[in-house]
Design a protein around this motif. Structure first.
Motif, PDB file in Angstrom:
ATOM      1  N   GLU A  94     -32.354  36.600  94.482  1.00 45.32           N
ATOM      2  CA  GLU A  94     -31.698  35.351  94.892  1.00 45.32           C
ATOM      3  C   GLU A  94     -32.305  34.151  94.171  1.00 45.32           C
ATOM      4  N   LYS A  95     -33.622  34.191  93.969  1.00 45.81           N
ATOM      5  CA  LYS A  95     -34.323  33.051  93.364  1.00 45.81           C
ATOM      6  C   LYS A  95     -34.230  33.056  91.839  1.00 45.81           C
ATOM      7  N   TYR A  96     -34.397  34.224  91.215  1.00 45.55           N
ATOM      8  CA  TYR A  96     -34.521  34.290  89.761  1.00 45.55           C
ATOM      9  C   TYR A  96     -33.323  34.924  89.057  1.00 45.55           C
ATOM     10  N   GLY A  97     -32.386  35.462  89.825  1.00 48.30           N
ATOM     11  CA  GLY A  97     -31.182  36.006  89.214  1.00 48.30           C
ATOM     12  C   GLY A  97     -31.305  37.417  88.686  1.00 48.30           C
ATOM     13  N   VAL A  98     -32.463  38.030  88.797  1.00 51.64           N
ATOM     14  CA  VAL A  98     -32.688  39.421  88.381  1.00 51.64           C
ATOM     15  C   VAL A  98     -33.549  40.111  89.428  1.00 51.64           C
ATOM     16  N   THR A  99     -33.488  41.442  89.471  1.00 50.00           N
ATOM     17  CA  THR A  99     -34.360  42.184  90.386  1.00 50.00           C
ATOM     18  C   THR A  99     -35.763  42.225  89.795  1.00 50.00           C
ATOM     19  N   PRO A 100     -36.778  42.518  90.615  1.00 54.03           N
ATOM     20  CA  PRO A 100     -38.141  42.644  90.080  1.00 54.03           C
ATOM     21  C   PRO A 100     -38.228  43.667  88.947  1.00 54.03           C
ATOM     22  N   ASN A 101     -37.540  44.804  89.089  1.00 52.54           N
ATOM     23  CA  ASN A 101     -37.566  45.826  88.033  1.00 52.54           C
ATOM     24  C   ASN A 101     -36.941  45.312  86.743  1.00 52.54           C
ATOM     25  N   GLU A 102     -35.847  44.591  86.867  1.00 46.97           N
ATOM     26  CA  GLU A 102     -35.199  44.021  85.674  1.00 46.97           C
ATOM     27  C   GLU A 102     -36.105  42.987  85.011  1.00 46.97           C
ATOM     28  N   PHE A 103     -36.794  42.203  85.842  1.00 49.73           N
ATOM     29  CA  PHE A 103     -37.714  41.206  85.299  1.00 49.73           C
ATOM     30  C   PHE A 103     -38.846  41.879  84.527  1.00 49.73           C
ATOM     31  N   LYS A 104     -39.397  42.959  85.083  1.00 52.18           N
ATOM     32  CA  LYS A 104     -40.479  43.694  84.417  1.00 52.18           C
ATOM     33  C   LYS A 104     -40.014  44.261  83.080  1.00 52.18           C
ATOM     34  N   LYS A 105     -38.772  44.776  83.045  1.00 48.84           N
ATOM     35  CA  LYS A 105     -38.250  45.337  81.808  1.00 48.84           C
ATOM     36  C   LYS A 105     -38.100  44.268  80.725  1.00 48.84           C
ATOM     37  N   GLN A 106     -37.736  43.047  81.138  1.00 48.56           N
ATOM     38  CA  GLN A 106     -37.588  41.954  80.185  1.00 48.56           C
ATOM     39  C   GLN A 106     -38.911  41.579  79.523  1.00 48.56           C
ATOM     40  N   LEU A 107     -40.008  41.896  80.214  1.00 47.81           N
ATOM     41  CA  LEU A 107     -41.335  41.563  79.676  1.00 47.81           C
ATOM     42  C   LEU A 107     -41.799  42.549  78.612  1.00 47.81           C
ATOM     43  N   ILE A 108     -41.153  43.719  78.560  1.00 43.87           N
ATOM     44  CA  ILE A 108     -41.547  44.740  77.601  1.00 43.87           C
ATOM     45  C   ILE A 108     -40.811  44.494  76.287  1.00 43.87           C
ATOM     46  N   VAL A 109     -41.562  44.089  75.283  1.00 40.83           N
ATOM     47  CA  VAL A 109     -40.976  43.778  73.978  1.00 40.83           C
ATOM     48  C   VAL A 109     -41.114  45.003  73.073  1.00 40.83           C
ATOM     49  N   PRO A 110     -40.021  45.545  72.556  1.00 39.94           N
ATOM     50  CA  PRO A 110     -40.103  46.708  71.677  1.00 39.94           C
ATOM     51  C   PRO A 110     -40.947  46.414  70.425  1.00 39.94           C
ATOM     52  N   ILE A 111     -41.770  47.353  70.038  1.00 38.75           N
ATOM     53  CA  ILE A 111     -42.608  47.200  68.856  1.00 38.75           C
ATOM     54  C   ILE A 111     -41.836  47.706  67.630  1.00 38.75           C
ATOM     55  N   ALA A 112     -41.665  46.846  66.646  1.00 37.61           N
ATOM     56  CA  ALA A 112     -40.937  47.232  65.429  1.00 37.61           C
ATOM     57  C   ALA A 112     -41.781  48.213  64.616  1.00 37.61           C
TER      58      ALA A 112
END
Length: 342
Positions: free
Chosen positions: A323-341
């Motif tokens: 409700e506050k951030y527009g994403v679930t906690p799991n989705e937020f955590k996934k956004q923090l993982i940046v793929p390594i080229a």
């Protein structure tokens, strides 16, 4: 009593003029200058930082051992000054006035003078002073493309566009506790070099925006909450800071009321005024912000975070987080993982 006469063309010269009269040494790192004093006249420091577009910061963290009056001639260097008293108090008057106006702890002051005018700043003896002063040179500031002074109310707008300095202006504000936290943050930034200056500059613009918002509210007749006096609002702020430091503690309105000596109604009024939230909403906000910070900076899983910040239900936490951030906690955590080229 010691009177220091100041005729300068920029804020840094004020620092140098104060040094000439009361001693101390000036240390410089990047664009940050610090006057450090420890003698029979004063103990503490005064900090000066220039930013772009005619904005400068002067921070007083000092105790004077005798009364000091700064007699500041406006001259061609005649900024608008936005002043906030975090600790202590001081008095201000224009040279044309005999009466001094007291600026108390947590109070704001906005002032500027005519080119030929004189400003008197009267600092008391043996009082710990923490004063934040932001100066704006109007001609430089108005050149900034992102500056939109037309959003100011009529009176303050007239002050900003008065680049010929034909008018004097003073606005003695009321209690503002939100600004205290921002002023403290400008002093607690630990970064070095350019990053440090940029972070301080961001806080300076936040402080300026609160000065202007408060001025507009007072002009519109928006008062302090009548149910609380100044000391009670300070108590509410201390509760807010305690919750911020220990979000996982089991808080209740009954417990907060009992520990503070304030009625539940006063607590609600105080939190709404200072934080624009009810007590429960503020606690929830602090916990969610703490959770987001833990997700960003630690390897704790969601369940560990939920219990570490005081929630007892993961499903409830997930619901209000989205409700506050527009994403679930799991989705937020996934956004923090940046793929390594590769």
């Amino acid at each position: 009593m010691k009177e220091i006469e100041i005729k300068v063309e920029d804020s840094k010269e004020i620092l140098e003029e104060i040094q000439r009269h009361i001693g101390g040494t000036i240390e410089e790192k990047w664009s940050e200058s610090m006057l450090k004093i420890n003698n029979d006249i004063a103990k503490g420091s005064i900090r000066y930082i220039p930013f772009e577009w005619g904005v400068t910061l002067m921070d007083y963290d000092i105790t004077f051992k005798e009364e000091i009056i700064l007699k500041m001639h406006a001259s061609d260097y005649n900024p608008i000054r936005f002043v906030y008293t975090l600790n202590g108090s001081f008095k201000h008057r224009f040279g044309v006035n005999k009466r001094e106006e007291l600026i108390e702890q947590y109070q704001t002051l906005i002032f500027t003078n005519k080119t030929i005018g004189v400003n008197y700043i009267h600092f008391p003896k043996d009082t710990k002073l923490d004063i934040n002063s932001i100066q704006i040179i109007r001609k430089q500031f108005l050149k900034k493309r992102t500056t939109n002074v037309s959003t100011l109310n009529k009176k303050l707008y007239e002050v900003f566009v008065d680049t010929d300095h034909d008018n004097r202006f003073a606005h003695y504000g009321t209690l503002n506790l939100k600004m205290a936290d921002l002023v403290k943050k400008t002093r607690n930034i630990k970064n070095k070099g350019m990053l440090r200056i940029l972070k301080i500059e961001a806080k300076v613009y936040e402080i300026l925006s609160i000065h202007i918002q408060q001025h507009n509210k007072l002009q519109q007749g928006v008062p302090l909450p009548t149910s609380l006096i100044k000391s009670e609002l300070i108590t509410v702020r201390k509760l807010g800071q305690a919750i911020l430091k220990r979000p996982a503690k089991d808080y209740s309105l009954d417990q907060l009321s009992a520990s503070s000596g304030l009625s539940q109604a006063k607590l609600q009024d105080g939190f709404k005024f200072l934080y624009t939230r009810t007590v429960t909403e503020y606690i929830r906000h602090v916990r969610l912000e703490a959770a987001r910070e833990l997700m960003t900076t630690t390897d704790l899983n969601i369940t560990q975070i939920v219990y570490s910040i005081g929630f007892t239900s993961r499903s409830y936490f997930s619901k209000i987080f989205k409700e506050k951030y527009g994403v679930t906690p799991n989705e937020f955590k996934k956004q923090l993982i940046v793929p390594i080229a590769i």
